[in-house]
Enzyme design. Structure first.
Site, PDB file in Angstrom:
ATOM      1  N   SER A 137      85.969 -70.016 -52.523  1.00  0.00           N
ATOM      2  CA  SER A 137      87.308 -69.694 -52.001  1.00  0.00           C
ATOM      3  C   SER A 137      87.811 -68.398 -52.608  1.00  0.00           C
ATOM      4  CB  SER A 137      88.146 -70.860 -52.497  1.00  0.00           C
ATOM      5  OG  SER A 137      87.990 -71.471 -53.867  1.00  0.00           O
ATOM      6  N   PRO A 192      86.840 -74.287 -59.810  1.00  0.00           N
ATOM      7  CA  PRO A 192      86.274 -73.673 -61.019  1.00  0.00           C
ATOM      8  C   PRO A 192      86.648 -72.128 -61.385  1.00  0.00           C
ATOM      9  CG  PRO A 192      84.717 -73.459 -59.204  1.00  0.00           C
ATOM     10  CD  PRO A 192      85.883 -74.145 -58.567  1.00  0.00           C
ATOM     11  N   GLY A 193      87.529 -71.573 -60.599  1.00  0.00           N
ATOM     12  CA  GLY A 193      87.831 -70.128 -60.949  1.00  0.00           C
ATOM     13  C   GLY A 193      87.791 -69.050 -59.899  1.00  0.00           C
ATOM     14  N   ASP A 228      94.451 -76.782 -64.470  1.00  0.00           N
ATOM     15  CA  ASP A 228      93.601 -77.939 -63.936  1.00  0.00           C
ATOM     16  C   ASP A 228      92.870 -78.464 -64.908  1.00  0.00           C
ATOM     17  OD1 ASP A 228      91.346 -78.820 -61.968  1.00  0.00           O
ATOM     18  OD2 ASP A 228      91.950 -77.001 -60.788  1.00  0.00           O
ATOM     19  N   LYS A 239      98.051 -76.593 -46.969  1.00  0.00           N
ATOM     20  CA  LYS A 239      97.013 -77.538 -46.258  1.00  0.00           C
ATOM     21  C   LYS A 239      97.645 -77.994 -45.094  1.00  0.00           C
ATOM     22  CE  LYS A 239      94.479 -76.781 -49.731  1.00  0.00           C
ATOM     23  NZ  LYS A 239      93.540 -75.854 -50.084  1.00  0.00           N
TER      24      LYS A 239
END
Ligand SMILES: C[S@@+](CC[C@H](N)C(=O)[O-])C[C@H]1O[C@@H](n2cnc3c(N)ncnc32)[C@H](O)[C@@H]1O
Length: 355
Positions: free
Chosen positions: A187, A221-222, A239, A305
């Site tokens: 992402s 995760p970053g 997070d 979303k």
């Protein structure tokens, strides 16, 4: 010919069609969309002569969320002779403006893979013939109209042009980005694409400077944090999940195991807010508006979303909610939204608080 062809992500033709019809009507350009599910494009047929060209001139492409690219159709090419397709294109030379670039394109997605290979091959002889006929500049010119030939198969298609000052910057509106092997998630490409689309290189240099602070809500995760760190920013990554060690080792990231809806920046030195939390779009819209109203950040990039149904309506409801909150708080802002190439069931929004 009085049509505009719009590219969109396959599966989003209905949203693209509803949007062009509404935005065009606001400019008193009336027409009706024609679409085929999963085709990756929409044809908007205008009622009044000249309106297709008027539309691509007066409606900013940046105001359309679901359209990646577009052009005014000047000719429909049907049953082109496979032995001489170039002649079929040249037959319409009277209608075409002189162009600085040629794009032979098609829809996006697996169904078009072999056709796109054909498009690439066909570009070479067509470009040569168009140059010889004086319809295309000898070298590519960025500031001139772009000629589009959109093929629906290898014998049929649409020919037209887009304006360089109001058209997609990339072939089929898709910026091909290389996945950086050090990034912790795919992402990362979403934020990279968003920054390149929403901010000009000059704006990137002034609005996203090394040493600025950012907050990344839903950071794990970053992948997004990686893009900010890469540009020299310091990041509060929020997070409950773990962040990639490589990012923590950069010394630019502070990890907060906290709820993104409750997190408050420890100091009032944050410029950027980014958010990729999987949440209801109106909740995210309200949160982003609240940060700007409080002055906790002056710029934001975030995802909304999309629900399974009523995607078009839902997007505009969330954006209207955001806009209303900011207006009633007297905040002046700039807003852009796009269904990016790297977005799937979401759109990406850029918000900038004016001083
Ligand atoms: C799509 S992932 C984010 C991916 C990230 N942008 C990247 O590039 O690696 C969504 C993240 O949002 C986090 N999340 C969801 N709700 C949250 C909340 N209320 N507060 C903080 N994080 C949240 C999840 O734990 C998940 O890690």
């Amino acid at each position: 010919m009085n049509k505009v062809l719009l590219h969109c992500r396959p599966g989003f033709e209905k949203e693209c069609a509803a949007e062009i019809q509404d935005r065009a009507a606001e400019l008193e350009v009336y027409g009706y969309p024609r679409l085929e599910r999963d085709s990756g494009f929409v044809l908007f047929e205008c009622y009044q002569e000249g309106d297709a060209e008027r539309l691509i001139q007066t409606l900013p492409l940046a105001h359309l969320i679901f359209a990646r690219s577009w052009f005014a159709v000047l000719a429909e090419l049907s049953e082109m002779d496979p032995a001489d397709r170039v002649a079929s294109v040249l037959a319409h030379s009277d209608a075409l403006p002189k162009c600085g670039k040629l794009w032979v394109e098609s829809g996006d997605g697996d169904a078009y893979r072999s056709l796109l290979t054909f498009c690439r091959k066909f570009t070479v002889p067509l470009r040569q013939a168009l140059r010889q006929a004086g319809l295309l500049t000898k070298t590519e010119k960025e500031q001139m109209p772009r000629m589009h030939l959109f093929l629906t198969d290898n014998q049929n298609g649409y020919l037209g042009y887009s304006r360089s000052d109001n058209g997609a910057a990339h072939f089929m509106g898709i910026e091909r980005l290389k996945f950086p092997s050090e990034a912790p998630s795919r992402s990362t490409l979403k934020l990279d694409e968003a920054i390149n689309l929403f901010l000009t290189p000059e704006q990137q240099a002034s609005r996203m400077q090394s040493g600025m602070w950012a907050v990344d809500l839903g950071a794990c995760p970053g992948g997004w944090t990686y893009q900010l760190v890469r540009r020299g920013l310091f990041v509060h990554a929020v997070d409950n999940g773990p962040m990639a060690d490589s990012l923590m080792e950069s010394g630019q990231v502070t990890h907060h195991m906290a709820d993104g809806f409750k997190f408050e920046p420890p100091r009032k030195n944050v410029t950027w807010l980014v958010c990729d939390m999987v949440e209801k779009p109106d909740r995210v819209a309200q949160l982003m508006a609240a940060w700007l109203v409080r002055g906790w950040a002056s710029q934001a990039i975030f995802n909304l979303k999309l629900p399974m149904k009523q995607r078009y309506v839902s997007v505009y409801e969330s954006l209207n909610l955001l806009t209303e909150i900011l207006h009633s708080a007297g905040v002046e802002f700039e807003l852009q939204a796009k269904h990016l190439y790297h977005d799937r069931e979401e759109i990406t929004v850029y918000l900038h608080r004016r001083r």
